[in-house]
Design an enzyme around this catalytic site. Sequence first.
Site, mmCIF file in Angstrom:
data_model
loop_
_atom_site.group_PDB
_atom_site.id
_atom_site.type_symbol
_atom_site.label_atom_id
_atom_site.label_comp_id
_atom_site.label_asym_id
_atom_site.label_seq_id
_atom_site.Cartn_x
_atom_site.Cartn_y
_atom_site.Cartn_z
ATOM 1 N N HIS A 342 -25.496 -27.226 -33.864
ATOM 2 C CA HIS A 342 -26.645 -28.155 -34.328
ATOM 3 C C HIS A 342 -27.474 -28.904 -33.393
ATOM 4 O O HIS A 342 -28.677 -29.359 -33.878
ATOM 5 C CB HIS A 342 -26.128 -28.907 -35.739
ATOM 6 C CG HIS A 342 -27.397 -28.979 -36.463
ATOM 7 N ND1 HIS A 342 -28.573 -28.334 -36.342
ATOM 8 C CD2 HIS A 342 -27.325 -29.747 -37.905
ATOM 9 C CE1 HIS A 342 -29.124 -28.948 -37.357
ATOM 10 N NE2 HIS A 342 -28.532 -29.553 -38.235
ATOM 11 N N ASP A 346 -31.517 -25.461 -34.918
ATOM 12 C CA ASP A 346 -31.868 -26.150 -36.356
ATOM 13 C C ASP A 346 -31.584 -25.298 -37.354
ATOM 14 O O ASP A 346 -31.411 -24.283 -37.113
ATOM 15 C CB ASP A 346 -33.288 -26.569 -36.314
ATOM 16 C CG ASP A 346 -33.746 -27.591 -35.444
ATOM 17 O OD1 ASP A 346 -32.847 -28.363 -35.051
ATOM 18 O OD2 ASP A 346 -35.242 -27.669 -35.027
#
Length: 371
Positions: A342, A346
């Site tokens: 992450h 995204d």
Amino acid sequence: VRRDELLVDIETDKVVIEIVAPTNGTLLEIVKGEGEIVLAEEVIGIFEEGAVDGRLADDDGDADADVDAKTEAEVSDGATKNSGPAARKLAAEKGVDLAAVEGSGRAGRITKADVARASTPRFDPAAVDPITEINTGERVERRVPMTRLRASVAERLVAAQQTAAMLTTFNEVDMSPVMALRSKFQDEFQQRHNGTRLGYMSFFVRAVVEALKRFPEVNASIDGTDIIYHGYYDIGVAVNTDRGLVVPIVRDADALGMAQVEDQINVYADKARAGKLAMEDITGGTFTISNGGVFGSLMSTPILNPPQTGILGMHTIQQRPVAVDGEVVIRPMMYLALSYDHRLIDGRQAVQFLVAVKGLLEDPARILLEL
């Protein structure tokens, strides 16, 4: 020893490397013993090429010795006759009965290696090793050191969870179109490509490559505070072996046909299970595919293979009721899992990447047309 005879196995954190004799000669000294940890460029043994006590080594590993004909004639044991002096000397030291040893040399000649194998005790599960087993009444525990491969896997998995902001997103794919395509063209595919079977993995590799082209972040890696965007598609395919999990790399997968992908995967799988993978076979990679479905896994969260930022988990194909055009039908469904870093990817990109893979697999023509 003779040329190409195996001298030692060196187990690294990724592969097992076989070191063989470069030519006929003698292993003069073993500097590092079995189980010792060694560093790169460190001397582990001394090998001398050519002569053994002034005589060339023959092809069964023993020195060509001038044995007195009368002495040989006095030997009545056939096994003793068919063995060299070095093998007989070692047999005497180890207390090995040569008559019970099967020779692997020319014409069944017994070599030193045959004697060494015969003198090595076989593991008896019923026997208790005081060093590795602790017997406390009826409960037995056995302590063994981790292999370098298993220790490395453990370290990398822990490091991946400690350094990456790892999340997993899930989806499911209807495998009916892929299965129908395989069934329709399997025989023709094998005839056209010298017996290579059309498997599922080639579809997934091609689908992943097309999805990576649309979402380059998933094909990237993090190096410190830099992002490295790879202009190539080297896809790691996880293979489970007796020694642990290894990930050989299908390089430039975007330039390979389905048969070429299948061939590479099959070659790597055979080499991995035989412990023959080379360092270049498993170095690098921009994305990984792991197939837990071969073991029956219905759903899992694959762990990243650093420095990669994405890994796709395949799972078992299961007949399940699904809604299609307002009706409930039974379809062969597979859960897909994408674990991603992450820090770079995204959630929107991860979900869209997985949806792209799903769409390509449910309409395989899109893979060929790059749609």
